[in-house]
Design an enzyme around this catalytic site. Structure first.
Site, short mmCIF file in Angstrom:
data_model
loop_
_atom_site.label_atom_id
_atom_site.label_comp_id
_atom_site.label_asym_id
_atom_site.label_seq_id
_atom_site.Cartn_x
_atom_site.Cartn_y
_atom_site.Cartn_z
N GLU A 220 6.57 -0.41 -5.73
CA GLU A 220 6.28 1.01 -5.66
C GLU A 220 5.25 1.40 -6.72
OE1 GLU A 220 9.88 3.17 -6.04
OE2 GLU A 220 10.63 2.61 -4.06
N ASP B 13 -4.88 -1.81 3.45
CA ASP B 13 -5.88 -2.25 4.43
C ASP B 13 -7.05 -2.96 3.77
OD1 ASP B 13 -8.11 -0.14 3.92
OD2 ASP B 13 -6.32 1.07 4.20
N PRO C 145 7.27 6.18 2.49
CA PRO C 145 7.11 5.35 1.29
C PRO C 145 6.18 5.94 0.24
CG PRO C 145 6.93 4.01 3.29
CD PRO C 145 6.95 5.44 3.73
N GLU D 72 0.71 -2.23 -3.78
CA GLU D 72 1.05 -1.85 -2.40
C GLU D 72 2.53 -2.14 -2.18
OE1 GLU D 72 1.74 -0.70 0.99
OE2 GLU D 72 -0.41 -0.51 0.61
N HIS E 43 -13.43 5.28 2.67
CA HIS E 43 -13.41 4.31 1.57
C HIS E 43 -14.61 4.45 0.64
CE1 HIS E 43 -10.58 2.01 4.34
NE2 HIS E 43 -9.88 2.33 3.27
N ASP F 94 -4.84 5.62 -3.16
CA ASP F 94 -5.24 5.49 -1.76
C ASP F 94 -3.99 5.24 -0.94
OD1 ASP F 94 -6.29 4.89 0.69
OD2 ASP F 94 -7.30 3.05 0.07
N CYS F 95 -3.23 6.30 -0.73
CA CYS F 95 -1.93 6.16 -0.10
C CYS F 95 -1.89 6.91 1.22
CB CYS F 95 -0.83 6.66 -1.02
SG CYS F 95 -1.03 8.39 -1.46
N ALA F 96 -0.81 6.71 1.94
CA ALA F 96 -0.61 7.39 3.21
C ALA F 96 -0.25 8.85 2.96
CB ALA F 96 0.49 6.68 4.00
N GLN G 262 8.30 0.46 7.33
CA GLN G 262 7.68 1.24 8.40
C GLN G 262 7.26 0.33 9.55
OE1 GLN G 262 4.42 2.93 6.15
NE2 GLN G 262 4.10 0.94 5.22
#
EC number: 2.5.1.16
Length: 283
Positions: free
Chosen positions: A137, A86, A162, A106, A62, A155-157, A31
């Site tokens: 992954e 992050d 991905p 990650e 968080h 805690d993912c997008a 990305q």
């Protein structure tokens, strides 16, 4: 000339922030990663054009994804965090001396490198000796794990690109197997407010409730996120998030937090009617 960054919340809704400058732009294997400096929200992490976290309000996200399960489970020692490049979730977890080991998975190593350099306020604890990083992954990492963790935090997008595989029933089933008999799973659950996102909320909740005996949802307000109304999923093999809350024990820790507290903990599980209706058929 003024510079503005605009985040597309839906096809008809946009959220704009006045920029000072673009600090970095990197095209990783997975990305595009941008860090921008803004006037009101400080530094902002942007992935493929989508805002992920801001310096001004990341603490809300968080703290809520971390301290809710930590105040419920009496003995969390081994934790798996999927995503979290992050570093903000790791920062919150490392406030607990009782945690012995954290596996952080990650997929994109570049995010970690960029955040270490440009977002030290979240990445400040990634070097903690209890943290082991795995760049692969999350779906693949958790597959085959058995009875290893007290807590898993996803805690993912958003559920595309991905991170798409982290919103499937197969993934949640593998998380169930990877947890101890009293383990807890927490995942970010998206926003229920806009129609474009509410389907993802329903889908994730449906998959989780099919796997875990106790599954519910809690909420918080994050100003920079779409609609500001954000949900998290709480799934457990044993513990109820309200009945098993040990507020006395948690408050005695006197952890430095800016948003979470045990009064808020109790209230965040009381959902508005439109969210109850959205999730109702899967409760």
């Amino acid at each position: 000339m003024e510079l503005w960054y605009t985040d597309q919340h839906t096809k008809d809704v946009r959220f704009s922030i006045k920029m000072k400058e673009q600090l970095v732009s990197v095209e990783s294997e997975f990305q595009r990663i941008d860090i921008i400096e803004t006037y009101e929200y400080g530094r902002v992490l942007v992935l493929d054009g989508e805002m992920m976290i801001t310096e001004k309000d990341e603490f809300i996200y968080h703290e809520m994804i971390t301290h809710v399960p930590m105040a419920v489970h009496p003995n969390i020692r081994n934790v798996l965090v999927i995503g979290a490049g992050d570093g903000g979730t790791i920062r919150e977890l490392t406030k607990y001396d009782t945690i012995e080991h954290i596996d952080m998975v990650e997929v994109d190593k570049e995010i970690v490198q960029v955040c270490r350099e440009y977002m030290p306020f979240t990445a400040c604890k990634l070097n903690d000796k209890r943290v082991s990083m795995h760049f692969e992954e999350g779906l693949r990492f958790v597959r085959g794990k058995q009875d290893e963790y007290d807590l898993i935090i996803v805690d993912c997008a958003d559920p595309f690109g991905p991170a798409e595989g982290l919103f499937t029933r197969e993934f949640y089933g593998n998380c169930y197997k990877a947890l101890h008999d009293d383990g807890i799973l927490i995942n970010q659950h998206e926003s229920p407010f806009y129609n474009e996102h509410s389907g993802s909320v329903q889908k994730a909740h449906r998959h989780i409730t099919a796997v875990f005996p106790l599954s519910t949802v809690y909420q918080c307000h994050i100003p920079s996120y779409p609609s500001g109304h954000w949900l998290f999923g709480f799934a457990s093999k044993k513990y109820d998030p309200i009945k098993d809350l040990n507020d006395k024990k948690w408050n005695e820790l006197k952890l430095p937090v800016r948003y979470y507290n045990t009064d808020l903990h109790k209230g965040c599980f009381y959902l508005p009617n439109y969210v109850k209706e959205l999730l109702g058929s899967y409760e």
